[in-house]
Design an enzyme around this catalytic site. Sequence first.
Site, PDB file in Angstrom:
ATOM      1  N   CYS A 109       0.836  -1.209   0.000  1.00 45.57           N
ATOM      2  CA  CYS A 109       0.000   0.000   0.000  1.00 45.57           C
ATOM      3  C   CYS A 109       0.871   1.261   0.000  1.00 45.57           C
ATOM      4  O   CYS A 109       1.667   1.480   0.928  1.00 45.57           O
ATOM      5  CB  CYS A 109      -0.923  -0.013   1.219  1.00 45.57           C
ATOM      6  SG  CYS A 109      -1.832   1.526   1.470  1.00 45.57           S
ATOM      7  N   CYS A 450     -19.634   3.915 -20.364  1.00 41.30           N
ATOM      8  CA  CYS A 450     -20.927   3.266 -20.126  1.00 41.30           C
ATOM      9  C   CYS A 450     -21.070   2.022 -21.014  1.00 41.30           C
ATOM     10  O   CYS A 450     -21.037   2.116 -22.245  1.00 41.30           O
ATOM     11  CB  CYS A 450     -22.051   4.261 -20.400  1.00 41.30           C
ATOM     12  SG  CYS A 450     -23.680   3.525 -20.549  1.00 41.30           S
ATOM     13  N   CYS A 453     -24.328   1.861 -23.210  1.00 42.32           N
ATOM     14  CA  CYS A 453     -24.561   2.989 -24.119  1.00 42.32           C
ATOM     15  C   CYS A 453     -24.405   2.582 -25.584  1.00 42.32           C
ATOM     16  O   CYS A 453     -25.076   3.139 -26.459  1.00 42.32           O
ATOM     17  CB  CYS A 453     -23.594   4.136 -23.793  1.00 42.32           C
ATOM     18  SG  CYS A 453     -24.025   5.043 -22.291  1.00 42.32           S
TER      19      CYS A 453
END
Length: 538
Positions: A109, A450, A453
């Site tokens: 991390c 999207c 779409c």
Amino acid sequence: MFPAKPTSRSMLFTFTILLLLSSTIFVTANEDPTVETDNDGADSDLQELIAIDEQEGGGGEEQQQGDQQKEAEVLSKAQRIVLELNSDNARRVIDQNEFVLILGYAPWCARSAELMPQFAEAANKLKELGSPVLMAKLDAERYPKVASTLGIKGFPTLLLFVNGTSQVYTGGFSGEDIVIWARKKTGVPVIRISSSVEAEDFQKKYHLFVLGLFDKFEGHDYEEFIKAATIDNEIQFVEVSSSAVAKILFPNINAKDNFIGIVKSEPEKYTAYGGIFEKDTILQFLEYNKFPLVTILTELNSARVYSSPVKLQVIVFADADDLKNLIWPLQEVARKFISKIMFIYIDIADENQAKPFLTLFGIEDSENTVVTAFDNRMSSKYLLESNPTSSNIEEFCSRLLHGSLSPYFKSQPIPDNKEKILQVVVGKTLDDLVLSSPKNVLLEVYTPWCISCETTTKQIEKLAKHFKGVDNLVFARIDASANEHPKLLVDDYPTLLFYPVGDKENPVKLSTKSSSKDLATVIKSLLRAKEDVPKDEL
């Protein structure tokens, strides 16, 4: 501290998400049900582990003497002061110590890596101060069961255990911030200074602090000062009873009665408090005055910046070299708007910090100095479109403060729509091609990311060909990720909006789940002139 879609409503949502993503220090943890094994042989007693801390460790070869080597030695020693927890000793350490501050981290991390040296620095300082807080760290990925038991759900996470009960860390993320927070939570909210020597020594160690001058350390004013010091999580409070000592810390002090002031290490260094001695008003004063004239945004201070009560923020993006020439005139402008506008600098070369903001304006590839502003009360954004001179920036800020600045809505360049059956609309042309058009308009609102779409676009292309002979109907589409308009109220994608002639303010939303045939039927019913509707089937 924080608009990305083409509507005021969705701008608020997206901007909030952006700020949370850019400011939060937590990353969702991987909670693999792996077997927890301790390969270190870390079965030694706590006292043995702490004893190691006393060893200097690493006189090393005399290669490069100087600041870097000294800092490395200090950091190395500090890291050894931090106790490494595992599945065998974690519960015992917490149960046997009154105060334990634990850092839950993951080796991979990046934010854990940033916080680790700050945590180690804090551990070293707390030990020097004789603090009872034991500093410990846990590899939460290696010991997921222990992490889960302790309440560590992300990386990095800081938790303070007081007599075995945990409380979430709420301070800043520099070494100094951690020290201040830990001391306040373990019974030392204020440092008392009695001599000039102590004052001079204190001044060298703290770059931000609150001074309280009281004849006697008792009474209503003093009690409210202590309450404020206890509640505040970020700033070191110091109390004195001698005016001579107070003048060392706050040279231009001229108080006959009790006094409070905040000291910062910058041109606007000293700010006296002029309100009543009530903890809430004292804390409010600090919230509006604790930041420098120009705050340099980092991962470590972003949460504090975004939570500021100063809702008007001017953000300047520039490279480090340009900042050298810009910082002084920028501070001069900022001085005129103290406590009304927060001024923030972000290195334009820092993709993690700069790119999310610049994307909101559609200028994520910019390399030149950019001046932007946000009004977080309304989630509106603004862009200085003239040269970033001090006079232009000052006028920009003045108009922002007085509400006369026009919000900025991003737009792609105006495309060539000649002979296109499906018109491409951008932010700059939505008024002309849709809202002011003398024709009915069916607008598809989409985004490149999207998934569904693409299917809707194919349907609209098919419908545009089918209705090609209808003179009073136009088919169009707009990319909502790159274009904005104050009257395009869209929250999800794809969205189909039918703007009828004579009532463009109230578009009809069509279902994107309907078949092409069903959509054609709906469009026919919405058109006024039935004679213009083609009779053939799709």
